[in-house]
Design an enzyme around this catalytic site. Sequence first.
Site, PDB file in Angstrom:
ATOM      1  N   ASP A 115       0.809  -1.221   0.000  1.00 46.94           N
ATOM      2  CA  ASP A 115       0.000   0.000   0.000  1.00 46.94           C
ATOM      3  C   ASP A 115       0.844   1.273   0.000  1.00 46.94           C
ATOM      4  OD1 ASP A 115       1.025   0.086   2.513  1.00 46.94           O
ATOM      5  OD2 ASP A 115      -0.854  -0.266   3.537  1.00 46.94           O
TER       6      ASP A 115
ATOM      7  N   TYR B 146      11.182   3.826   1.085  1.00 50.45           N
ATOM      8  CA  TYR B 146      12.070   2.767   1.582  1.00 50.45           C
ATOM      9  C   TYR B 146      13.470   2.827   0.959  1.00 50.45           C
ATOM     10  CZ  TYR B 146       8.393   0.524   4.243  1.00 50.45           C
ATOM     11  OH  TYR B 146       7.430   0.265   5.177  1.00 50.45           O
TER      12      TYR B 146
HETATM   13  N1  LIG Z   1       1.946  -4.874   1.973  1.00 48.60           N
HETATM   14  C1  LIG Z   1       1.880  -3.777   2.703  1.00 48.60           C
HETATM   15  O1  LIG Z   1       2.115  -2.711   2.212  1.00 48.60           O
HETATM   16  C2  LIG Z   1       1.554  -3.881   4.158  1.00 48.60           C
HETATM   17  C3  LIG Z   1       1.035  -2.789   4.872  1.00 48.60           C
HETATM   18  C4  LIG Z   1       0.799  -2.942   6.252  1.00 48.60           C
HETATM   19  C5  LIG Z   1       1.087  -4.167   6.860  1.00 48.60           C
HETATM   20  N2  LIG Z   1       1.606  -5.183   6.104  1.00 48.60           N
HETATM   21  C6  LIG Z   1       1.900  -6.492   6.690  1.00 48.60           C
HETATM   22  O2  LIG Z   1       0.724  -7.011   7.300  1.00 48.60           O
HETATM   23  C7  LIG Z   1       1.087  -7.937   8.307  1.00 48.60           C
HETATM   24  C8  LIG Z   1       0.407  -7.608   9.613  1.00 48.60           C
HETATM   25  O3  LIG Z   1       0.999  -6.468  10.203  1.00 48.60           O
HETATM   26  P1  LIG Z   1       0.652  -5.957  11.672  1.00 48.60           P
HETATM   27  O4  LIG Z   1       1.579  -4.843  11.958  1.00 48.60           O
HETATM   28  O5  LIG Z   1      -0.790  -5.738  11.799  1.00 48.60           O
HETATM   29  O6  LIG Z   1       1.102  -7.224  12.527  1.00 48.60           O
HETATM   30  P2  LIG Z   1       0.322  -7.988  13.715  1.00 48.60           P
HETATM   31  O7  LIG Z   1       1.346  -8.836  14.389  1.00 48.60           O
HETATM   32  O8  LIG Z   1      -0.485  -7.023  14.491  1.00 48.60           O
HETATM   33  O9  LIG Z   1      -0.704  -8.922  12.953  1.00 48.60           O
HETATM   34  C9  LIG Z   1      -0.380 -10.117  12.332  1.00 48.60           C
HETATM   35  C10 LIG Z   1      -1.274 -11.235  12.846  1.00 48.60           C
HETATM   36  O10 LIG Z   1      -0.911 -12.424  12.117  1.00 48.60           O
HETATM   37  C11 LIG Z   1      -1.050 -13.520  12.991  1.00 48.60           C
HETATM   38  N3  LIG Z   1      -0.324 -14.664  12.450  1.00 48.60           N
HETATM   39  C12 LIG Z   1       0.991 -14.963  12.583  1.00 48.60           C
HETATM   40  N4  LIG Z   1       1.267 -16.088  11.906  1.00 48.60           N
HETATM   41  C13 LIG Z   1       0.111 -16.510  11.330  1.00 48.60           C
HETATM   42  C14 LIG Z   1      -0.249 -17.612  10.519  1.00 48.60           C
HETATM   43  N5  LIG Z   1       0.644 -18.515  10.144  1.00 48.60           N
HETATM   44  N6  LIG Z   1      -1.536 -17.730  10.106  1.00 48.60           N
HETATM   45  C15 LIG Z   1      -2.460 -16.827  10.485  1.00 48.60           C
HETATM   46  N7  LIG Z   1      -2.184 -15.763  11.266  1.00 48.60           N
HETATM   47  C16 LIG Z   1      -0.908 -15.596  11.680  1.00 48.60           C
HETATM   48  C17 LIG Z   1      -0.569 -12.993  14.333  1.00 48.60           C
HETATM   49  O11 LIG Z   1      -1.037 -13.777  15.399  1.00 48.60           O
HETATM   50  C18 LIG Z   1      -1.131 -11.567  14.321  1.00 48.60           C
HETATM   51  O12 LIG Z   1      -2.352 -11.467  14.987  1.00 48.60           O
HETATM   52  C19 LIG Z   1       2.614  -7.894   8.366  1.00 48.60           C
HETATM   53  O13 LIG Z   1       3.156  -8.885   7.527  1.00 48.60           O
HETATM   54  C20 LIG Z   1       2.925  -6.527   7.802  1.00 48.60           C
HETATM   55  O14 LIG Z   1       4.232  -6.436   7.346  1.00 48.60           O
HETATM   56  C21 LIG Z   1       1.835  -5.058   4.787  1.00 48.60           C
HETATM   57  O1  LIG Z   2       6.010   0.372  10.865  1.00 47.80           O
HETATM   58  P1  LIG Z   2       4.570   0.103  10.649  1.00 47.80           P
HETATM   59  O2  LIG Z   2       4.134  -1.255  11.160  1.00 47.80           O
HETATM   60  O3  LIG Z   2       3.659   1.218  11.071  1.00 47.80           O
HETATM   61  O4  LIG Z   2       4.359   0.084   9.075  1.00 47.80           O
HETATM   62  C1  LIG Z   2       5.022  -0.753   8.245  1.00 47.80           C
HETATM   63  C2  LIG Z   2       4.310  -0.735   6.929  1.00 47.80           C
HETATM   64  O5  LIG Z   2       4.595   0.505   6.319  1.00 47.80           O
HETATM   65  C3  LIG Z   2       4.047   0.725   5.039  1.00 47.80           C
HETATM   66  O6  LIG Z   2       2.673   0.812   5.199  1.00 47.80           O
HETATM   67  C4  LIG Z   2       2.101   2.095   5.498  1.00 47.80           C
HETATM   68  C5  LIG Z   2       0.995   2.226   4.573  1.00 47.80           C
HETATM   69  O7  LIG Z   2       1.535   2.396   3.277  1.00 47.80           O
HETATM   70  C6  LIG Z   2       0.090   3.379   4.854  1.00 47.80           C
HETATM   71  O8  LIG Z   2      -1.086   3.230   4.101  1.00 47.80           O
HETATM   72  C7  LIG Z   2      -0.285   3.537   6.278  1.00 47.80           C
HETATM   73  O9  LIG Z   2      -1.365   2.720   6.569  1.00 47.80           O
HETATM   74  O10 LIG Z   2       0.805   3.381   7.102  1.00 47.80           O
HETATM   75  C8  LIG Z   2       1.619   2.217   6.903  1.00 47.80           C
HETATM   76  C9  LIG Z   2       2.742   2.409   7.864  1.00 47.80           C
HETATM   77  O11 LIG Z   2       2.320   2.800   9.111  1.00 47.80           O
HETATM   78  C10 LIG Z   2       4.480  -0.412   4.135  1.00 47.80           C
HETATM   79  O12 LIG Z   2       3.930  -0.312   2.848  1.00 47.80           O
HETATM   80  C11 LIG Z   2       4.171  -1.762   4.709  1.00 47.80           C
HETATM   81  O13 LIG Z   2       4.652  -2.759   3.863  1.00 47.80           O
HETATM   82  C12 LIG Z   2       4.777  -1.891   6.080  1.00 47.80           C
HETATM   83  O14 LIG Z   2       4.375  -3.085   6.692  1.00 47.80           O
HETATM   84 MN   LIG Z   3       4.569  -2.277   1.778  1.00 51.20          MN
END
Ligand SMILES: NC(=O)c1ccc[n+]([C@@H]2O[C@H](COP(=O)([O-])OP(=O)(O)OC[C@H]3O[C@@H](n4cnc5c(N)ncnc54)[C@H](O)[C@@H]3O)[C@@H](O)[C@H]2O)c1
Ligand SMILES: O=P(O)(O)OC[C@H]1O[C@H](O[C@H]2[C@H](O)[C@@H](O)[C@@H](O)O[C@@H]2CO)[C@H](O)[C@@H](O)[C@@H]1O
Ligand SMILES: [Mn+2]
Length: 440
Positions: free
Chosen positions: A171, A262
């Site tokens: 995102d 990044y």
């Molecule tokens: N692609 C993006 O741009 C983007 C943006 C924001 C967050 N993320 C990703 O989303 C994910 C969640 O982030 P968060 O900060 O909310 O973390 P979080 O730890 O709050 O949430 C992740 C959840 O996944 C669960 N989990 C762990 N292993 C699992 C499995 N094998 N099956 C099902 N559930 C499982 C955990 O118990 C937890 O509740 C992370 O991978 C983060 O990097 C990606």
């Molecule tokens: O350090 P975190 O857990 O706050 O964020 C890590 C993530 O950062 C990016 O996501 C942004 C996102 O793009 C934006 O929409 C908004 O929701 O804030 C996030 C960060 O707080 C990144 O793209 C993700 O891959 C990271 O997991």
């Molecule tokens: Mn990302």
Amino acid sequence: MKKNNIVLVGGGSTWTPGILKAMTTHLEEFALNKVVLYDIDEDRQEVIGEFAKILFKEEAPDVEVVYTTDKNIAYTDVDFVFCQMRTGGFNMREKDEKTPLSLGVIGQETCGAGGFAYGLRSIRDMVEMVKEVRRLSPEAWILNYTNPAAIVALALDKIFPEEERILNICDQPVNLLRSYSKLINHDVNDLEPVYFGLNHFGWFTNIFDETGKDRAPELKEIITTGGFKPVDAEQRDQSWLETYAVVKDMLIDFPDYLPNTYLQYYLYPEYKLSQLNPEKTRTDEVREGREKKVFEECRRIVANGTARDSKVVHNDAHGDMMVEVAASIANNLRKTFVVIVKNNGIISNLPNDSMVEVAASLGANGPAPYAVGEIGTFYKGLIENQYAFEKLTVEAYIEESYGKALQALTLNRTIVDAKKARQVLDALIKDNKEYWPELR
Ligand SMILES: NC(=O)c1ccc[n+]([C@@H]2O[C@H](COP(=O)([O-])OP(=O)(O)OC[C@H]3O[C@@H](n4cnc5c(N)ncnc54)[C@H](O)[C@@H]3O)[C@@H](O)[C@H]2O)c1
Ligand SMILES: O=P(O)(O)OC[C@H]1O[C@H](O[C@H]2[C@H](O)[C@@H](O)[C@@H](O)O[C@@H]2CO)[C@H](O)[C@@H](O)[C@@H]1O
Ligand SMILES: [Mn+2]
């Protein structure tokens, strides 16, 4: 319009309430029959799951809401999987950040040594998830947000080469677009980006408005003179504000294109290292900030029995995008999104098998990426180096190879020195004993 069954994997995530809220505000675009939340952590899942029940009872009472820790319930009869798991949770994210920093190199969630460690953890659980989904819902679309998305995308492409219904997305491009739109006071939906690179490693070359005018030159001018802030600056922690501020420096040094935030870790590793504190990293900020707020607010809503006064959603970009991506596929809307796809000539002078991040029209048959063509030597050099790091990381996992892991870390621009790479790798192996294959 078909009503969809969806499962949110990582249902106890800090982002889940925002995604659920976005689902309730996009029902005309993306109709729902059933929403299942699935997590391996029963306690986290229960808090968010109870919140979900209240939210949907008030906003969309026809939609069935289920929360579970049972894979069989989660993955049966699904149209769309929204996946956002964090293998090892924040405890392991903390190690990914602090261990490298304690050894004098960048420690970050998705970049450098931290991203490498997280990648080797994510691959295992993501592969298992895909297998289980395919066993129970062979036709489901799997929309993946789990990080490090670059490494996850490459691994899934290598391990499931026949898969046509897995799409990895980040995102950050849409969040940057929203931030640009604020700077030029323009509706973000009327901006069409041209973007190229790898995930968390790319550039916007053009930002066209509805008249066809490229607004990138104006944006670059505004940022290099006045600086850059995220669209939701008032909700951001200090580290994110500092991250956005570095975009100005990157544009002054490399004025061709608008960089993804990044890139700061790869272009200025020494400067970033001097700014990062090995005792207190982003994980501490998230725990004390977003995680605490989300869980406290969900508990409050559950105790009150209403979500009408909810302040649980702090940024809409993430949830909105996830639902809009699914809507575009479900209803063949062919809207433009920046997504991660196999290169296959899109960027003509990069390897065909790299997983690149580019703009694409997204419809019922998945992404139809727009051609980028040849990129300049500087960008090609940077991307090829980073792609080699990602590829070796995936190969290290599949072949359980210490040698490839060492090569990967040595190639990474945030490390470079091979002795340092070995030191970091050995420390990360200790941290990740429970999660990684044994590297030999
Ligand atoms: N692609 C993006 O741009 C983007 C943006 C924001 C967050 N993320 C990703 O989303 C994910 C969640 O982030 P968060 O900060 O909310 O973390 P979080 O730890 O709050 O949430 C992740 C959840 O996944 C669960 N989990 C762990 N292993 C699992 C499995 N094998 N099956 C099902 N559930 C499982 C955990 O118990 C937890 O509740 C992370 O991978 C983060 O990097 C990606
Ligand atoms: O350090 P975190 O857990 O706050 O964020 C890590 C993530 O950062 C990016 O996501 C942004 C996102 O793009 C934006 O929409 C908004 O929701 O804030 C996030 C960060 O707080 C990144 O793209 C993700 O891959 C990271 O997991
Ligand atoms: Mn990302």
